[in-house]
Structure formats: C-alpha cells, structure tokens
Scaffold this motif. Structure first.
Motif, PDB file in Angstrom:
ATOM      1  N   ARG A   1      -1.138  10.190 -29.025  1.00 56.20           N
ATOM      2  CA  ARG A   1      -2.019   8.907 -28.856  1.00 56.20           C
ATOM      3  C   ARG A   1      -3.425   9.238 -28.439  1.00 56.20           C
ATOM      4  N   ARG A   2      -3.758  10.145 -27.736  1.00 53.74           N
ATOM      5  CA  ARG A   2      -5.027  10.780 -27.220  1.00 53.74           C
ATOM      6  C   ARG A   2      -5.938  11.284 -28.197  1.00 53.74           C
ATOM      7  N   SER A   3      -5.194  11.994 -29.197  1.00 51.93           N
ATOM      8  CA  SER A   3      -5.924  12.671 -30.251  1.00 51.93           C
ATOM      9  C   SER A   3      -6.176  11.715 -31.260  1.00 51.93           C
ATOM     10  N   LEU A   4      -5.078  10.670 -31.630  1.00 56.91           N
ATOM     11  CA  LEU A   4      -5.533   9.582 -32.689  1.00 56.91           C
ATOM     12  C   LEU A   4      -6.672   9.005 -32.282  1.00 56.91           C
ATOM     13  N   ALA A   5      -6.911   8.473 -30.929  1.00 59.65           N
ATOM     14  CA  ALA A   5      -7.850   7.575 -30.291  1.00 59.65           C
ATOM     15  C   ALA A   5      -9.308   8.191 -30.910  1.00 59.65           C
ATOM     16  N   ALA A   6      -9.240   9.604 -31.105  1.00 62.09           N
ATOM     17  CA  ALA A   6     -10.593  10.098 -31.637  1.00 62.09           C
ATOM     18  C   ALA A   6     -10.703  10.281 -33.069  1.00 62.09           C
ATOM     19  N   ALA A   7      -9.650   9.936 -33.925  1.00 60.17           N
ATOM     20  CA  ALA A   7      -9.782   9.775 -35.067  1.00 60.17           C
ATOM     21  C   ALA A   7     -10.554   8.663 -35.959  1.00 60.17           C
ATOM     22  N   ASP A   8     -11.089   9.113 -36.997  1.00 58.52           N
ATOM     23  CA  ASP A   8     -12.013   7.955 -37.574  1.00 58.52           C
ATOM     24  C   ASP A   8     -10.928   7.098 -38.540  1.00 58.52           C
ATOM     25  N   LEU A   9      -9.561   7.754 -38.917  1.00 57.36           N
ATOM     26  CA  LEU A   9      -8.870   7.103 -39.949  1.00 57.36           C
ATOM     27  C   LEU A   9      -7.445   7.852 -39.548  1.00 57.36           C
ATOM     28  N   VAL A  10      -6.484   7.155 -39.500  1.00 61.63           N
ATOM     29  CA  VAL A  10      -5.094   7.605 -39.375  1.00 61.63           C
ATOM     30  C   VAL A  10      -4.207   7.059 -40.407  1.00 61.63           C
ATOM     31  N   ILE A  11      -3.578   8.237 -41.068  1.00 63.14           N
ATOM     32  CA  ILE A  11      -2.500   7.891 -42.094  1.00 63.14           C
ATOM     33  C   ILE A  11      -1.053   8.195 -41.636  1.00 63.14           C
ATOM     34  N   SER A  12      -0.252   6.918 -41.388  1.00 65.32           N
ATOM     35  CA  SER A  12       0.920   7.219 -40.506  1.00 65.32           C
ATOM     36  C   SER A  12       1.927   6.951 -41.773  1.00 65.32           C
ATOM     37  N   VAL A  13       2.847   7.956 -41.829  1.00 63.05           N
ATOM     38  CA  VAL A  13       3.848   8.007 -42.805  1.00 63.05           C
ATOM     39  C   VAL A  13       5.063   7.614 -42.134  1.00 63.05           C
ATOM     40  N   ASN A  14       5.873   6.899 -42.893  1.00 62.60           N
ATOM     41  CA  ASN A  14       7.025   6.230 -42.412  1.00 62.60           C
ATOM     42  C   ASN A  14       8.167   7.359 -42.991  1.00 62.60           C
ATOM     43  N   THR A  15       8.604   8.118 -42.000  1.00 58.34           N
ATOM     44  CA  THR A  15       9.594   9.004 -42.142  1.00 58.34           C
ATOM     45  C   THR A  15      11.021   8.850 -41.406  1.00 58.34           C
ATOM     46  N   GLY A  16      11.244   7.554 -41.008  1.00 54.50           N
ATOM     47  CA  GLY A  16      12.220   7.140 -40.152  1.00 54.50           C
ATOM     48  C   GLY A  16      13.598   7.453 -40.929  1.00 54.50           C
ATOM     49  N   ARG A  17      13.667   7.504 -42.400  1.00 54.64           N
ATOM     50  CA  ARG A  17      15.072   7.662 -42.986  1.00 54.64           C
ATOM     51  C   ARG A  17      15.380   9.054 -42.929  1.00 54.64           C
ATOM     52  N   PHE A  18      14.267   9.768 -42.795  1.00 54.27           N
ATOM     53  CA  PHE A  18      14.517  11.561 -42.623  1.00 54.27           C
ATOM     54  C   PHE A  18      14.818  12.077 -41.571  1.00 54.27           C
ATOM     55  N   SER A  19      15.278  13.136 -41.173  1.00 56.86           N
ATOM     56  CA  SER A  19      15.255  14.014 -39.894  1.00 56.86           C
ATOM     57  C   SER A  19      14.434  15.147 -39.976  1.00 56.86           C
ATOM     58  N   ALA A  20      14.131  15.955 -38.792  1.00 57.92           N
ATOM     59  CA  ALA A  20      13.446  16.963 -38.811  1.00 57.92           C
ATOM     60  C   ALA A  20      13.889  18.250 -39.400  1.00 57.92           C
ATOM     61  N   THR A  21      15.410  17.956 -40.160  1.00 60.53           N
ATOM     62  CA  THR A  21      15.847  19.275 -40.615  1.00 60.53           C
ATOM     63  C   THR A  21      16.105  19.001 -42.247  1.00 60.53           C
ATOM     64  N   ASP A  22      15.735  17.873 -42.694  1.00 68.99           N
ATOM     65  CA  ASP A  22      16.034  17.453 -44.039  1.00 68.99           C
ATOM     66  C   ASP A  22      15.027  18.368 -45.048  1.00 68.99           C
ATOM     67  N   TYR A  23      14.913  19.619 -45.151  1.00 69.45           N
ATOM     68  CA  TYR A  23      14.134  20.268 -46.099  1.00 69.45           C
ATOM     69  C   TYR A  23      14.651  20.403 -47.570  1.00 69.45           C
TER      70      TYR A  23
END
Length: 752
Positions: A296-318
């Motif tokens: 959150r601290r880093s995103l506050a310094a960005a000019d634009l944030v692209i947020s990807v909806n990855t809720g249906r995936f897990s961190a190991t779903d290669y």
C-alpha cells in the motif's frame, strides 16, 4: 567618424533631407519585414509548437511489477496490452516473479516471446526441490540403492537443516539460457529497456536494488523465496526475495527517471474471519498483513495502478499460465481510459521500437567452453578437466552445455551453476561456467516405501532410506548408505571415490542383509531365511549419469535358517567369494514409474561357496513415449547358471509384481529363467512428479524356466491396472490373469 556623421544627420540642408528620406525607406522596409514575420509567426508558430508538443507529450513511463509466484505470469498479459496499444515502457523493475518477467522483457523480449517462454518452461523442474532422477550419477542408480520416490531431503553437517529446500540449480540454468546474449552487460541501464530488481539482504536487513553485475545472479536473487530457494551470496550480502521489504518497486522506478509510474499488482481476497481459526492461518495472515502494508505504501506513490483479479488462481498454478496471462490483459483493458494518454502514434511507436531494437544483442548460437570458475581451486581444476574430457573442446550449443552441467551439479552436490558468454579482453571467447560454492558437507536423504499385498502370498512392507554424504572438500567422492527396515531388513555402505575429474573410480563396500525366501506347496507357503554379511571391492569406469562398468569381487558369509535339498543339492551355510563384472546403463526419468528411457543392469561372474557355479543375470526395460498421452514399454529379466544345478537359496526366483503378476511372489525357483513382456501406459495429462493424475496400464508377460529334474516350463500373465506416482514411489492396483484364466488382484507401492 560616427560622431561627425551623427552631427551631419541633425543639420538642416539637402543632405540632411536626402538622409531623412533614406531613413524613412529603411523604416518602411523594416516594418514590412516585421509585419510579414508577425503574419508567419501567427500562422506557422503554433504548428511547430504543436509538433514539438506532440513529440514530448508522452512522458517517460516506468512500470513496476509486483511479486506473486505463478500469479506473476499475469504481467505478460499487461505487457501485451501495452504493445497492442503502443504504450512505451522506458524503465521497468520488478520483485520476485515480477523481477523475472521484467528482466526478460528488459533484454528485448516482447509479450509473444514471454508467452512462449511461459508455455515451454518446465515449471515442475524449475520449482521442484528434488533433483531429477535422470540427472543423478550412475552410482546412485544401482539396484541395491536405487530410490523409488522423488523426494530428496538435503541436510548439512550433523544433519543440520539446509538454507533452502531448492538449491535453484535448474532455475539458474534457465536464466542463463534466456539472458546469454547480455552476459557482458555490467550496468542494467545498458539493456534494451533499463531494468532494476529488488532483493533483501539478510545481513543488513535492508532492501537491495540490483542494477549492475551479473543479470542471472540478480534475477536469481530476487526470486529467492525464503526457506524455498537457497539465498544468493553476492558482494558480502546474503540475498533473498525482495518481496519481504518491497512487493512492488514503485519508488525504484521513479528513481530511474520515470515521470509516470504504472504499478501492476494482484488483488488479494479479504479473508473470512471464520477462516482465521488455526495457527497456520494466523501465521500466514500475519505475514500477509505486513506485505499488504508494504504494498500500500508503494502504490500510494504510483501514478496509475493496474490491479489484476487473480482470486481464482493459486500461487502455484503454473499450469494455468494461459488463463493467468489473459487475466493480466483484462486488467489492463479495464484501465483503457487512464492508459489512453500514454499511447503513441504509429510513427512514434515505430521509432520507439527501432530505438529499443538498436540496443538489442544477437543471440549466441554456439561456442567452446572458454573458462570454468569455482570458489575452490581444487574443484575448479577437476571440473575443468571433466568438462574438457566430456566435450573434447568442441563447439557446442547452450543445450549441450546444460546437459553436461546438470549431471555435474547432481554428481558433485554443489548448489548449482550458471553460464555466461565471455568476450575479450575478459578472456578467450566462449562459454564461461561458474559453479556455486558448496557450503559444507552435504547429506542427501531419499526415503522410499515398498509394499506388496495379494492373496496367498506374504504382505511385504519396507521403509528404505538411501543416504548420500558428499564431503566439503571432495569433488565427486561420496559415502553411499542404504538402510532397509521391514520385510527384508539390512544395511549397505559403499565409499565411491573417483580420481579427480577422470572417469575412473574405486568402490569398497560393506553389507549385512536378511532375505526371505518363499516357496509353495499348493496353498501352503514355506518361508526360509538367508542372512548374508560381507563386503566387496570394485574398480571401474563411468563417473557420469547413465553408464558405469565395474570389475571386482564380493565376499562374505551366508547363514541359512534351514538346509533344504533340491535335485540332490543341499544348501549349507558357508563362506563365499564371487569375482564378477557389473554394468549399468540407466537413462530413465524415474526409478519407480518411468515414462521414457532405457535401463540395462546386470552382473556376470563365478561364485565359489557351498556350490560353485558361473552366473549371469540382467534386468532390461525400455519406455518410449508416443505423443503426450501414451507410453510403450518392453521389459526383460534373465538369470542363468549355464546348466549347473543350484541350491535352494541361490536359485533365481520370479513371480509377483511386474511381468508375472498373475503368480505369487517368488512362486518360481529355477536354475535358469528368461522372462519378457511389453505393454502400454495411458496418461492424461502427462505423468509428473507428485501428480494426482493416474496412468492406466496394460501389459503381457511370459517366462521360460529350467526347473532341473522337472524340466523346462513356460508360464504367461496378462495384466491391467491403474498407477499413480507418489513422492515415495509408484502406487498401483492391478488385476492379472495367468494362462489358465486364474485371476489375481495385486496392490503395490514402490517400483513398477
């Protein structure tokens, strides 16, 4: 002169009047020029200003890519949207998987190439903590110590825990291959797109922004997930995943010179309060809260944030790389209006691409190995000798080099190796191989579990622990141990000592083993025991992965629980000695359930003991994939005493798992036997380590047996079953029929 002229201009007279008329004409001409200039400026200056404004309308754009393991593949979809809509990227940085995607993009890859990389990458290999069976040296694949499972536990001296479960050996080679053309780049600003990645120094506790040095090492460091990958030691620092302190490097991109920073992150689902009820849940969420605040601290310094909806995936779903990439593209689409001002015209986009392409380097095709580097001078000398022996100083491709290095890394138990392209004046042109330092004594523990269950035969359960100790200052020397606890308990220890980087070795060994020898009289099963203890000494050639030939002898004492007589030959406890020749060729991809490769292993010699006889025994199997879902295989097992009658304990046995599974375990005892068979395995998707997906198999086997006074007999078996690969071996359930149509159901765990 100037003063006199001025005075004349101010006096009355004809001269003055003519001068005045001249001045008037000059003034009129100047007025016309000023009027004309003003008109030109009025109409054309705005056009020039507009052109200049258009040229500089799009500010310098930087992109910051967050970490996220498999979710990080979504960054590729965002980059694809940028390319399709002509949005330039002047600076790029990333953390963890974002660092990998950013690093590859910085070398000039476009979204299409990145997608192909995600598709072709063997994620099972790159992220699996266990070395591949195929890469293990031949000495680790002998029948007595061959492991059936794919699980390898690494320990240090005194069985201390390792710095990470995965040494990152496969990942290091993957990074080397795909960044090879940029080996000589010392400052990451010199890449086609200036690049940064972030790591965390465990010594200082500070964030480290990697901007120069080895690109491979930098990308490997940012991916060093604590406890999963071993840290990267660099310039006195111990570096792990940068996501500990900086999930998305917005500030770092701004510091590179970006006027507008676009951050790409992943939406984190808000946990259900009811789901935070166990200790693991609390610990995971606690770590996640710190990471979330960091982000959150880093995103506050960005000019634009692209947020990807990855809720249906897990961190190991290669394996879901295609869907994850598409999720990134969709996220960028949702920000189309905000991204619109950054789009270039077709002409400006072509100029941007040309500028980027001008900084790209041609891919390196082939070369010789020009240098080998290791922190240990002795290791470096032996590794150099082995590489020159195997490659014969010939021109090779990067794939050929990797094939050699994977075997050397597995055989020496170093954490890994990278390779770069060396150019003068740094040294002779060619590949430069850099081996990681072995941190100390290494102990590899490979557990397997064997189990057999079928009506009318003994149930057999055995826990096998195969250990390999590689000492800190050794090259390939190792102490091999195998302990069996269960049905056939025993222990076998061998010291394997190659001579430097040569192909020759010596191997003394000690062993003690109990064997159950079963026989049948109709439904009645008789059980006898043989206790064997002794030693062996061999010398041979073959310190590589696939093949080994050794000659020597085995000597010891056999103690029998009884003294049965078969065909007039009585078994008696006695000492024995057996000079012999042993061989092995094993290119299979698994010790339990192969899908490709060939195994041929056997021995030939002469045994002197209670009964003297020559012998030959061999096991052969070959697996050949036909497409992605079908594997054909053939198997063969031979044992021969060349016409000599053997005592009960020395006869060759058959029956049980594999080819003759319609018959009971050790149902056949023969002086000579030949068995052979073939079959097919259907698997969808392809069988992998730890795969939950089964394989369906069907096979046929037949055997020819010399039963001494009872003559020769032939028996057959046809089987079908379901097979699973597990970390501790292959599990299977098979239904078999013999030539008389009698059925047998068999449950097995271990090796197919």
């Amino acid at each position: 002169m100037g003063a006199d002229s001025a005075e004349r201009d101010t006096r009355p007279g004809s001269t003055a009047r003519h001068a005045g008329m001249g001045i008037g004409k000059q003034r009129r001409r100047i007025g016309v020029r000023l009027t004309t200039g003003l008109l030109v400026s009025t109409f054309f200056l705005p056009v020039g200003i507009a052109a200049e404004a258009q040229l500089h309308a799009v500010p310098k754009i930087g992109v910051a890519l967050s970490g996220g393991n498999a979710l990080g593949l979504a960054h590729i979809g965002v980059l694809r949207y940028f390319e399709e809509h002509h949005i330039p990227i002047d600076y790029i940085a990333g953390t963890s998987m974002g660092g990998l995607v950013a690093g590859f993009y910085a070398t000039g890859m476009d979204a299409q190439q990145l997608t192909r990389l995600a598709q072709q990458a063997d994620w099972d290999l790159l992220l699996n903590p266990n070395p591949r069976f195929i890469d293990e040296p031949a000495v680790e694949k002998q029948a007595w110590n061959r492991t059936y499972g794919d699980l390898t536990l690494r320990f240090g001296k005194g069985f201390s825990l390792p710095a990470g479960l995965n040494s990152g050996a496969a990942l290091s080679l993957f990074l080397s291959r795909n960044t090879l053309a940029y080996s000589g780049v010392k400052n990451f600003d010199d890449l086609p797109t200036p690049f940064r990645c972030v790591a965390t120094d465990l010594i200082s506790g500070h964030e480290v922004v990697l901007h120069q040095g080895s690109l491979v090492q930098a990308m490997r460091a940012t991916m060093s997930i604590p406890a999963i990958f071993t840290p990267v030691r660099m310039d006195g620092k111990v570096l792990v995943d940068g996501g500990i302190l900086k999930v998305v490097p917005v500030e770092e991109v701004r510091a590179m010179g970006a006027q507008r920073v676009i951050a790409v992150v992943f939406e984190s689902p808000v946990p259900n309060p009811g789901g935070l009820s166990t200790l693991p849940d609390i610990l995971r969420r606690s770590a996640g809260v710190a990471s979330l605040q960091n982000e959150r601290r880093s995103l506050a310094a960005a000019d634009l944030v692209i947020s990807v909806n990855t809720g249906r995936f897990s961190a190991t779903d290669y394996s879901k790389w295609r869907e994850i990439i598409q999720a990134g593209y969709a996220a960028a689409q949702r920000q189309a209006a905000a991204l619109k001002p950054y789009e270039l015209s077709d002409a400006d986009w072509q100029r941007y691409l040309q500028s980027r392409q001008a900084r790209m380097r041609p891919a390196v095709a082939k070369g010789v190995v020009a240098a080998v580097i290791s922190p240990s001078a002795a290791f470096q000398q032996r590794a150099l000798a082995e590489i020159h022996r195997k490659l014969d100083d010939r021109v090779i491709s990067d794939h050929e080099l990797e094939n050699v290095l994977t075997g050397m890394v597995a055989a020496t138990a170093v954490p890994g190796a990278i390779y770069e392209w060396q150019q003068p004046p740094a040294g002779p042109e060619g590949f430069k191989v850099i081996f990681s330092e072995r941190p100390g004594d290494q102990i590899l523990v490979r557990p397997s579990f064997l189990f057999g269950l079928s009506p009318g035969e003994p149930s057999r359960a055995t826990l096998r622990l195969s250990t390999t100790a590689v000492f800190a200052h050794a090259y390939k020397s190792r102490l091999l141990n195998e302990i069996n606890a269960g049905y056939d308990p025993g222990m076998h220890t061998e010291y394997y000592h190659p001579f430097g980087g040569s192909a020759f070795f010596l191997a003394p060994a000690l062993f003690i083993q109990r064997y159950h020898i079963d026989s049948y009289n109709g439904p009645v099963r008789l059980n006898n025991l043989r206790d064997r203890f002794g030693g062996s000494f061999y010398g041979g050639i073959g310190t590589w992965r696939f093949a080994q030939l050794r000659a020597g002898f085995q000597s010891g004492y056999d103690s029998y629980s009884s003294s049965p007589t078969v065909d007039g030959v009585k078994a008696e406890s006695a000492a024995y000695v057996a000079p012999e020749l042993r061989w092995i060729f094993d290119s299979q991809d698994s010790g339990s359930l192969p899908t490709r490769g060939t195994l041929s292993e056997g021995s030939a010699g002469y045994r002197f003991g209670d009964v003297d006889y020559p012998y030959f025994q061999q096991h052969f199997s070959a697996f050949r994939p036909v497409g992605r879902q079908l594997t054909l295989f053939a198997m063969n097992r031979d044992g021969a005493s060349f016409g000599r009658k053997l005592d009960y304990f020395e006869q060759f046995t058959a029956g049980g798992e594999s080819l003759l599974s319609a018959y009971r375990y050790q149902e056949f005892h023969a002086n000579t036997l030949v068995t052979a068979g073939a079959g097919v395995i259907f698997h969808d998707p392809p069988i992998r380590r730890f795969s939950p997906y089964p394989g369906f198999a069907a096979w046929y086997g037949a055997g020819r047996f010399d039963f001494g006074s009872r003559g020769w007999q032939t028996h057959q078996s046809a089987s079908a079953g379901i097979l699973f690969r597990t970390p501790l071996g292959a599990a299977g359930l098979a239904l078999s029929f013999n030539e008389a149509g009698k059925a047998r159901l068999r449950l097995m765990l271990g090796s197919f």
